[in-house]
Design an enzyme around this catalytic site. Structure first.
Site, short mmCIF file in Angstrom:
data_model
loop_
_atom_site.label_atom_id
_atom_site.label_comp_id
_atom_site.label_asym_id
_atom_site.label_seq_id
_atom_site.Cartn_x
_atom_site.Cartn_y
_atom_site.Cartn_z
N ASN A 6 81.12 29.32 18.33
CA ASN A 6 81.42 28.29 19.07
C ASN A 6 82.43 27.70 18.12
OD1 ASN A 6 81.09 25.19 20.48
ND2 ASN A 6 79.16 26.75 20.70
N ASP A 8 83.12 24.32 20.07
CA ASP A 8 84.00 23.04 21.15
C ASP A 8 84.40 22.25 19.83
OD1 ASP A 8 82.38 24.82 23.53
OD2 ASP A 8 80.19 23.76 22.75
N HIS A 9 83.63 21.73 18.90
CA HIS A 9 84.26 20.78 18.13
C HIS A 9 86.05 20.40 18.14
CE1 HIS A 9 80.04 19.94 17.19
NE2 HIS A 9 79.67 20.36 16.05
N HIS A 49 81.31 25.80 25.65
CA HIS A 49 80.64 25.16 26.75
C HIS A 49 81.62 24.20 27.39
CE1 HIS A 49 76.52 22.97 26.76
NE2 HIS A 49 77.19 23.12 27.94
N ARG A 51 81.03 22.02 29.90
CA ARG A 51 80.05 20.44 30.34
C ARG A 51 80.48 20.01 31.41
NH1 ARG A 51 76.18 19.19 26.04
NH2 ARG A 51 75.39 17.70 27.39
N ARG A 55 83.54 17.15 28.20
CA ARG A 55 83.55 16.02 27.24
C ARG A 55 84.31 16.99 26.07
NH1 ARG A 55 77.82 15.47 24.65
NH2 ARG A 55 77.29 15.16 27.37
N GLU A 76 78.73 29.42 28.39
CA GLU A 76 77.83 28.16 28.39
C GLU A 76 78.39 27.44 29.35
OE1 GLU A 76 76.94 26.23 24.28
OE2 GLU A 76 76.10 27.85 22.98
N THR A 107 59.88 20.69 25.84
CA THR A 107 59.65 19.77 25.26
C THR A 107 60.28 20.12 23.44
OG1 THR A 107 58.06 22.09 24.73
CG2 THR A 107 57.20 19.68 25.59
N GLU A 157 68.67 32.76 24.20
CA GLU A 157 68.91 32.81 23.27
C GLU A 157 68.03 31.80 22.38
OE1 GLU A 157 73.18 31.90 22.74
OE2 GLU A 157 71.79 30.35 20.99
N HIS A 196 71.59 27.70 17.12
CA HIS A 196 71.31 26.04 16.80
C HIS A 196 71.12 25.84 15.77
CE1 HIS A 196 72.37 22.17 19.00
NE2 HIS A 196 71.15 21.72 18.09
N1 PXP Z 1 73.55 28.17 20.85
C1 PXP Z 1 73.79 27.11 22.04
C2 PXP Z 1 73.37 27.80 22.99
C3 PXP Z 1 74.42 25.54 21.94
O1 PXP Z 1 74.44 24.87 23.22
C4 PXP Z 1 74.70 25.77 20.30
C5 PXP Z 1 75.58 23.92 20.76
O2 PXP Z 1 76.34 23.84 20.96
C6 PXP Z 1 75.02 26.62 19.50
C7 PXP Z 1 74.91 27.63 20.20
C8 PXP Z 1 75.89 26.64 18.10
O3 PXP Z 1 74.84 25.85 17.19
P1 PXP Z 1 75.50 24.68 16.25
O4 PXP Z 1 76.54 23.89 16.55
O5 PXP Z 1 74.46 24.38 15.88
O6 PXP Z 1 76.33 25.77 15.46
#
Ligand code: PXP
Length: 246
Positions: A6, A8-9, A49, A51, A55, A76, A107, A157, A196
């Site tokens: 991922n 995204d960062h 992702h 969004r 963002r 995502e 939750t 997932e 995650h």
């Molecule tokens: N899977 C999903 C559905 C997520 O939303 C995220 C976080 O963006 C990840 C995996 C990756 O999580 P992490 O960045 O904590 O490794």
């Protein structure tokens, strides 16, 4: 075991400086270069992702990765009509439906599929009919697994956030929930992924969960990349994952 990376960062960092100047050739860091570096490091797929508030990842980022990067793309997205239109035009290999707003969240924080089956079923069908395999990002909860199977999702997932952020008895209890959810998914013929908060430090415990075929990992890889570079950080994770028998 497939490793989805991922990135995204990388877009988060770019937006921090260039959100209003994305047209500039010097807008950095490049999402495309990040995807290339992840591929070099051994990523099996790229996850991003888009969004609703855009963002971090922008529509053009997703299109560029789809066009330029020779790896499967896992998009995502929230389960909304606008995102469905976007995914139908992008045609990613995979779509992972995730919650974006409070009322969509269970939750623990996964998508509340059980509460939204009527709404999600046609969305899954539309995406699958367009060539994207769909997974549901859900809590490790047997009811959510059963709801996902009932609406025709071929993959789930499992949300490992709680697993990752607990220790001792709490970690053991959460691992047991992951084992139960993965086992139930497997009984339905549903492919099991996890994501995650996964880090090298918790891979050993996660290895107790059966039937996992893919891990989606972002934060820890990007954090490590600050010090050793992205390709090396992906390679390090890939090696750690591959060292275990899944
Ligand atoms: N899977 C999903 C559905 C997520 O939303 C995220 C976080 O963006 C990840 C995996 C990756 O999580 P992490 O960045 O904590 O490794």
């Amino acid at each position: 075991m497939h490793l989805g990376v991922n990135i995204d960062h990388v877009a988060t960092l770019r937006q921090a400086r260039y959100a209003t100047m994305l047209h500039l050739p010097n807008a950095e860091p490049s999402v495309l270069d990040a995807a290339r570096a992840a591929m070099l490091g051994g990523a099996d797929s790229i996850t991003l992702h888009v969004r609703e508030d855009r963002r971090h990842m922008q529509d053009d980022d997703a299109r560029a990765v789809r066009r330029e990067i020779a790896l499967p793309l896992n998009l995502e997205m929230g389960a909304t009509p606008a995102m469905l239109d976007f995914a139908l035009s992008l045609k990613p290999d995979f779509v992972c439906l995730v919650p974006e707003r409070r009322q969509e969240i269970t939750t623990e924080g996964g998508l509340d599929v059980a509460a939204r089956m009527d709404e999600l079923k046609p969305l899954v069908a539309a995406l699958m009919g367009n060539g994207s395999r769909v997974s549901m990002f859900i809590d490790p909860d047997v009811a959510q697994v059963e709801a996902s199977a009932a609406i025709g999702a071929p993959m789930v997932e499992l949300h490992t956030g709680r697993f990752a952020n607990t220790q001792g008895e709490e970690r053991a209890a959460e691992t047991a929930r992951l084992v139960a959810a993965a086992t139930r998914a497997h009984e339905f013929g549903v492919e099991v992924h996890a994501g995650h908060g996964i880090q090298i430090a918790n891979l050993q415990d996660l290895n107790n969960v059966p039937f996992l075929t893919e891990l989606n990992i972002g934060h820890t890889i990007i954090a490590r990349a600050v010090f050793i570079g992205l390709s090396a950080a992906v390679r390090e994770m890939k090696d750690a994952v591959s060292a275990l028998q899944w």
